[in-house]
Design a protein around this motif. Structure first.
Motif, mmCIF file in Angstrom:
data_model
loop_
_atom_site.group_PDB
_atom_site.id
_atom_site.type_symbol
_atom_site.label_atom_id
_atom_site.label_comp_id
_atom_site.label_asym_id
_atom_site.label_seq_id
_atom_site.Cartn_x
_atom_site.Cartn_y
_atom_site.Cartn_z
ATOM 1 N N SER A 121 0.842 -1.187 0.000
ATOM 2 C CA SER A 121 0.000 0.000 0.000
ATOM 3 C C SER A 121 0.881 1.243 0.000
ATOM 4 C CB SER A 121 -0.913 0.009 1.222
ATOM 5 O OG SER A 121 -0.173 0.357 2.386
ATOM 6 N N TYR A 127 -0.254 -5.627 0.956
ATOM 7 C CA TYR A 127 -1.547 -6.132 0.520
ATOM 8 C C TYR A 127 -1.435 -7.595 0.085
ATOM 9 C CZ TYR A 127 -3.851 -1.532 0.244
ATOM 10 O OH TYR A 127 -4.424 -0.318 0.528
ATOM 11 N N HIS A 146 -5.267 -8.802 -6.412
ATOM 12 C CA HIS A 146 -4.709 -7.532 -6.882
ATOM 13 C C HIS A 146 -3.917 -7.797 -8.160
ATOM 14 C CE1 HIS A 146 -5.800 -5.052 -3.443
ATOM 15 N NE2 HIS A 146 -5.403 -6.027 -2.643
#
Length: 313
Positions: A121, A127, A146
């Motif tokens: 992040s 993340y 992601h």
């Protein structure tokens, strides 16, 4: 080494000229543009995005302008098709590259179809942590939820991209919002090498609000969209079971079990948000069949989280 195959930074862009300028500014400052290819695909189309890219022509940035908006997933496929190197790494237009980590990536051994890197992040929190060795079906969602920072050996994606395109043509909401997950699932079923890479070449930048919508124009993270996501992913698993009936790698069965466990959270979130049942979404017995094999720990975790939300503890 990845450098021997060439690396392209793929940037799908949608009406975010300012963060895109910050990303390309870092490219210019570092000189990394002479070591990798860079492609921006403008899916607005947006005059501001095009002006920004033209301002970085000295960095060798290639620009694709879509006459009309084709959506995130089809824009990603277009970028893969335009790639002239064997390897590619994805970045959102509001992310920032870590140039030293990209150079370390260029020195990383190749030989994989998908490489999953660390994604941080803007505050430095991780993340997407990485494991060691191969990416297995157990981590198919944590590895690919992601999209930024995932590395691909593009020639190995031909069958997976063709499957993703068929899902898009059929109106699959999951394929619209999570194309990278569909690609990983197919690669695992094929027995392709998917590997964790302990580098963080692409990280969160300004973190603009996501513009990704499902086929009904609903934000992908809304409860009703999450419920539709469940059914679409269920359908993908059924299709893959038909395409790979003997599950030669064993990964398909693992992904099914993981989906069944994760489904409890998706379904429960939607019920809490919608405060009821939508007959069109709760079709068949797919939800209830999946919940039979949910790990007890997942049920307990959800129960505890719900109590904390209800009573503020």
């Amino acid at each position: 080494m990845i450098a021997d195959h060439g690396l392209t930074l793929l940037i799908p862009s949608y009406k975010r000229p300012e963060p895109l300028a910050a990303l390309l500014g870092r490219v210019r400052e570092s000189g990394i543009g002479s070591e990798i290819d860079i492609i921006v695909a403008d899916d607005g189309p947006d005059a501001g995005v095009q002006e920004v890219v033209r301002g970085f022509s000295d960095c060798g940035v290639r620009l694709i302008v879509n006459p009309t908006n084709i959506g995130y997933s089809r824009n990603l496929i277009q970028l893969f098709n335009a790639c002239r190197t064997s390897c590619a790494i994805l970045s959102a237009d509001d992310d920032l590259p870590d140039v030293d980590q990209i150079r370390a990536l260029l020195s990383t051994p190749s030989g994989f179809s998908m490489g999953v890197t660390i994604y941080r992040s803007k505050n430095g929190a991780i993340y997407r942590p990485v494991q060691q060795g191969r990416v297995t079906g157990r981590y198919f969602r944590p590895a690919s939820n992601h999209a930024p920072g995932i590395v691909y050996h593009v020639p190995d994606l031909a069958n997976a991209i063709a499957y993703l395109a068929r899902r898009l043509d059929g109106g699959c909401d999951f394929a619209l919002t999570y194309p990278q997950v569909v690609l990983l699932m197919y690669l695992l079923c094929e027995g392709r090498e998917c590997r964790w890479i302990p580098l963080s070449p692409i990280n969160e930048g300004s973190s603009e609000p996501s513009g990704v919508l499902n086929s009904k124009g609903i934000a992908y993270y809304a409860g009703s969209a999450r419920l539709q996501e469940f059914f679409c992913l269920w359908s993908i698993l059924e299709e893959l079971e038909a395409l790979f009936p003997d599950d030669p790698t064993g990964e398909l069965g693992v992904m099914r079990r993981e989906h069944n466990t994760n489904a409890f959270g998706l379904v429960s979130q939607a019920v809490l948000e919608l405060k009821g049942f939508d007959a069109d979404l709760w079709r068949g017995s797919a939800v209830f069949n999946s919940l039979r094999s949910v790990r007890p720990s997942a049920l307990l975790k959800f129960g505890a989280d719900r109590i904390r939300r209800r009573f503020g503890r």
